[in-house]
Enzyme design. Structure first.
Site, short mmCIF file in Angstrom:
data_model
loop_
_atom_site.label_atom_id
_atom_site.label_comp_id
_atom_site.label_asym_id
_atom_site.label_seq_id
_atom_site.Cartn_x
_atom_site.Cartn_y
_atom_site.Cartn_z
N ALA A 1 0.95 -1.06 0.44
CA ALA A 1 -0.19 0.33 -0.33
C ALA A 1 0.65 1.22 -0.37
O ALA A 1 2.23 1.87 0.41
CB ALA A 1 -0.83 -0.07 1.03
N TYR A 2 -0.01 2.36 -0.24
CA TYR A 2 0.98 3.79 -0.83
C TYR A 2 0.47 3.89 0.45
O TYR A 2 -1.07 4.52 1.04
CB TYR A 2 0.82 4.44 -1.91
N THR A 3 1.03 4.52 2.00
CA THR A 3 0.15 5.05 2.91
C THR A 3 0.84 6.37 3.31
O THR A 3 0.29 6.93 4.55
CB THR A 3 0.56 3.82 4.60
N TYR B 1 -5.70 9.60 0.20
CA TYR B 1 -5.31 8.13 0.14
C TYR B 1 -6.60 7.45 0.07
O TYR B 1 -6.93 6.19 -0.11
CB TYR B 1 -4.43 8.20 1.35
#
Length: 289
Positions: free
Chosen positions: A66-68, A131
C-alpha cells in the site's frame, strides 16, 4: 492473540504475501516464515506480467502492499492510485485467472469519518482524502475482478518499533519534556501482530464474507493512546498534553471518528481481536527487549 494456522491445512505452502517489507507483512512472515513473500522491490504489483508469474493456482494472496503516506498523497495522487488501486486490480485479475484467493487489506479512511457509532461493513463509504479514495478504488477493483476475495479494513496499525505512532511516542518521551497530542480523533489502535494472526485465521478457512473489519477492540483518541504508551514504559502520562486537530493542520484531513465494527468478523466465526490496551502492553514489552 497468538492465532496459528489450523492443523491439517496446507496454507503455508500456498501463502503469498505482497508488501512483505511493511510492518504487517513482517508480522505475517514472523508467524509463517515459509510463506512466499515479496517486498516492493521484489514485486511491483502494478506490473501485470510480473504478478501473473508470481501467482500460482490455489494460492492465497495476502495483499499488504500500500501507499500509506496520507499527506503526501494529496500532492501525489497518481502514485497513490497506482499502488492502492491499479495494483489491487492487477492482483485481482491474476488471482481470478489462476484460481487463487485474494485477501486485500484496506482502511478506515474509506469512510467519511464523521460518524458517532462504529462503522459497519455495509455502511456508505465517502472518503475525504486522496489516500482514502485510492484505497476505495482498490476495494472496488478487487470486488469486480476477483470473486474469490475478501477485503479486510483495519485502522491505526502499529508495531511499536517502525516509525509508527507508538514508536514515535516512545522516541518523543526520551526527547521532550511534554508532548501535545490530539484528543478529537477517535479510533482503535491495532497491533500489527494481532492483525496478522487474524488475517491468517481468515486465510485458513473458507466461506467468509466479501468485506470484513479487523481491529483490536475498544476505542481511544490519539491522546489516550499516547498516555497509555507513556504509562506502559514507566513515564509520567501527565507529560502528554491535550490539543485539537485545528492546532496541527495537515494537508489531508484526519477522520474525527473511525471506529470499525467487528460484527461481521465475529459473525463469520473468526476470533475477535483482544482489547487494544492489552495488545499495547504486549507490544511495548516486546520492543523493550
Amino acid at each position: 492473540m497468538n492465532a496459528a494456522v489450523p492443523p491439517g491445512t496446507d496454507l503455508t505452502a500456498r501463502l503469498l504475501v505482497t508488501g512483505a517489507g511493511g510492518q504487517l507483512g513482517r508480522e505475517l512472515l514472523r508467524l509463517v516464515p515459509e510463506a512466499r513473500a515479496y517486498t516492493r522491490s521484489g514485486l511491483d504489483i502494478t506490473d501485470a506480467a510480473a504478478v501473473e508469474s508470481a501467482v500460482r493456482p490455489g494460492d492465497v494472496v495476502l495483499n499488504c502492499a500500500a501507499y500509506t503516506a496520507v499527506d503526501r498523497a494529496e500532492s501525489e495522487p497518481e502514485a497513490a492510485f497506482a499502488v492502492n488501486a491499479t495494483g489491487p486490480a492487477v492482483l485481482a485479475r491474476a488471482c481470478a485467472r489462476a484460481g487463487a484467493r485474494l485477501v486485500h487489506v484496506s482502511t478506515d479512511y474509506v469512510f467519511p469519518g464523521t460518524g458517532a457509532v462504529p462503522y459497519e461493513t455495509t455502511d456508505p463509504t465517502g472518503p475525504a482524502t486522496v489516500y482514502g479514495r485510492s484505497k476505495l478504488a482498490g476495494e472496488r477493483a478487487v470486488r469486480e475482478h476477483c470473486p474469490n476475495s475478501q477485503i479486510v479494513r483495519t485502522a491505526w496499525v502499529y508495531s511499536g518499533d517502525d516509525g509508527d505512532f507508538v514508536a514515535t511516542m516512545r522516541r518523543l518521551e526520551r526527547e521532550r519534556d511534554t508532548v501535545n497530542v490530539v484528543t478529537d480523533q477517535i479510533g482503535t489502535p491495532t497491533y500489527a501482530a494481532d492483525l496478522a494472526a487474524g488475517l491468517l485465521e481468515l486465510a485458513a478457512g473458507p466461506g467468509a464474507p466479501a468485506v470484513l473489519h479487523a481491529t483490536n477492540s475498544g476505542r481511544a483518541s490519539w491522546f489516550d493512546l499516547a498516555r497509555a504508551v507513556f504509562a506502559g514504559i514507566g513515564a509520567d502520562p501527565g507529560r502528554v498534553r491535550p490539543c485539537t486537530s485545528a492546532e496541527f493542520p495537515r494537508p489531508a484531513p484526519r477522520p474525527a471518528y473511525s471506529v470499525l465494527s467487528a460484527a461481521a468478523w465475529r459473525d463469520a466465526g473468526l476470533t475477535p481481536l483482544r482489547p487494544w490496551e492489552s495488545a499495547l502492553t504486549e507490544a511495548l514489552a516486546r520492543v523493550a527487549h
